[in-house]
Design a protein around this motif. Structure first.
Motif, PDB file in Angstrom:
ATOM      1  N   ASP A   1       9.890  11.447   5.907  1.00 15.20           N
ATOM      2  CA  ASP A   1       9.563  10.558   7.301  1.00 15.20           C
ATOM      3  C   ASP A   1       8.652   9.262   6.841  1.00 15.20           C
ATOM      4  N   ALA A   2       8.013   9.419   5.768  1.00 17.28           N
ATOM      5  CA  ALA A   2       7.225   8.484   5.494  1.00 17.28           C
ATOM      6  C   ALA A   2       8.141   7.281   4.715  1.00 17.28           C
ATOM      7  N   THR A   3       9.041   7.581   3.987  1.00 20.30           N
ATOM      8  CA  THR A   3      10.012   6.865   3.464  1.00 20.30           C
ATOM      9  C   THR A   3      10.738   5.927   4.616  1.00 20.30           C
TER      10      THR A   3
ATOM     11  N   GLU B   1       0.800  -1.145  -0.033  1.00 21.22           N
ATOM     12  CA  GLU B   1      -0.047   0.110   0.109  1.00 21.22           C
ATOM     13  C   GLU B   1       0.770   1.155  -0.108  1.00 21.22           C
ATOM     14  N   MET B   2       1.840   1.187   0.770  1.00 14.64           N
ATOM     15  CA  MET B   2       2.928   2.227   0.713  1.00 14.64           C
ATOM     16  C   MET B   2       3.639   2.614  -0.179  1.00 14.64           C
ATOM     17  N   ASP B   3       3.998   1.582  -1.112  1.00 17.41           N
ATOM     18  CA  ASP B   3       4.901   1.624  -2.229  1.00 17.41           C
ATOM     19  C   ASP B   3       4.126   1.960  -3.442  1.00 17.41           C
ATOM     20  N   GLU B   4       2.830   1.421  -3.481  1.00 19.75           N
ATOM     21  CA  GLU B   4       1.864   1.779  -4.634  1.00 19.75           C
ATOM     22  C   GLU B   4       0.932   3.122  -4.375  1.00 19.75           C
ATOM     23  N   GLN B   5       0.691   3.363  -3.260  1.00 15.69           N
ATOM     24  CA  GLN B   5      -0.210   4.665  -3.113  1.00 15.69           C
ATOM     25  C   GLN B   5       0.235   5.624  -2.104  1.00 15.69           C
ATOM     26  N   VAL B   6       0.621   5.363  -0.999  1.00 15.04           N
ATOM     27  CA  VAL B   6       0.853   6.466  -0.132  1.00 15.04           C
ATOM     28  C   VAL B   6       2.377   6.920  -0.450  1.00 15.04           C
ATOM     29  N   LEU B   7       3.441   6.499  -0.704  1.00 11.83           N
ATOM     30  CA  LEU B   7       4.732   7.316  -1.376  1.00 11.83           C
ATOM     31  C   LEU B   7       4.506   7.645  -2.550  1.00 11.83           C
ATOM     32  N   PRO B   8       4.060   7.288  -3.716  1.00  9.99           N
ATOM     33  CA  PRO B   8       3.795   8.122  -4.766  1.00  9.99           C
ATOM     34  C   PRO B   8       2.876   9.359  -4.538  1.00  9.99           C
ATOM     35  N   ALA B   9       1.935   9.172  -3.804  1.00 12.44           N
ATOM     36  CA  ALA B   9       1.119  10.553  -3.612  1.00 12.44           C
ATOM     37  C   ALA B   9       1.794  11.515  -2.795  1.00 12.44           C
TER      38      ALA B   9
END
Length: 223
Positions: free
Chosen positions: A170-172, A143-151
């Motif tokens: 921070d998110a990374t 979810e983070m790789d496909e949605q959160v981080l790209p956003a």
């Protein structure tokens, strides 16, 4: 997955620790069981019993053989059966005491076998719990790789704002923390898989000793 708050570093660090703690306690219990296990006294008692039985001269008893009149009367030689009975009466108390000791060992071994069954079942349950944590962490990473981080990356590139850039960093960083937690959980899973056959191996030793004790007490002595 709801336990993983990407804004809370603590939630990531603590993720899956409960399941790992249960598995560690289970492994410690097994290690303590092995450390305290001393099968030497059981083997020594069985050996003592066999020595006493062999000393009775069972081989001298030949079924169907008629006593020799000359040896019995003229030489006053004791009949093998009478000789055997005399020997048995002289060591009967020793044999009986060895049997009591063996029965005590047997009772303890049977308790250990039951405890190891419970330990095995508990370890399997903890393993399934761990699988859920691993699945949740893997899904959260996707979810983070496909949605959160790209956003977050797109927003930082769009606004060029320092706070947005920091949010991305921070998110990374927390995403990397979660990946490390996932790695640790997978290592724990591997250790758990290895512990299951070890539990059975210890249990097999106990069951083998119980069988030998039963064979000695219920078969060898009566025969």
């Amino acid at each position: 997955m709801t336990k993983i708050d990407i804004q809370d570093t603590q939630s990531i660090i603590a993720f899956g620790v409960e399941a790992q703690r249960e598995l560690t306690a289970s492994a410690d219990q097994m290690i303590q069981r092995v450390r305290n296990k001393d099968v030497g006294p059981v083997g020594d008692t069985l050996s003592d019993l066999m020595l006493q039985v062999r000393g009775l001269g069972v081989d001298e008893l030949r079924p169907g053989e008629k006593p020799n009149w000359f040896k019995s009367v003229i030489l006053r030689q004791v009949h093998p059966i009478a000789k055997f009975v005399q020997r048995y009466e002289s060591v009967q108390d020793q044999i009986d005491s060895l049997v009591v000791v063996l029965e005590s060992h047997k009772a303890q071994l049977l308790r250990d076998v039951g405890m190891l069954d419970k330990l095995y079942d508990a370890t399997v349950d903890y393993f399934h719990q761990l699988e859920l944590y691993i699945a949740a962490a893997s899904a959260k990473l996707r979810e983070m790789d496909e949605q959160v981080l790209p956003a977050l990356r797109a927003r930082a590139e769009e606004t060029r704002d320092m706070l947005d850039a920091q949010n991305l960093r921070d998110a990374t960083s927390r995403r990397d923390d979660l990946e490390r937690r996932l790695h640790d959980l997978r290592l724990t899973r591997q250790v758990t898989l290895q512990s299951l056959p070890q539990i059975r191996l210890i249990q097999d030793v106990d069951k083998s000793l119980v069988t030998k004790i039963q064979s000695s007490v219920l078969t060898t002595i009566p025969v």
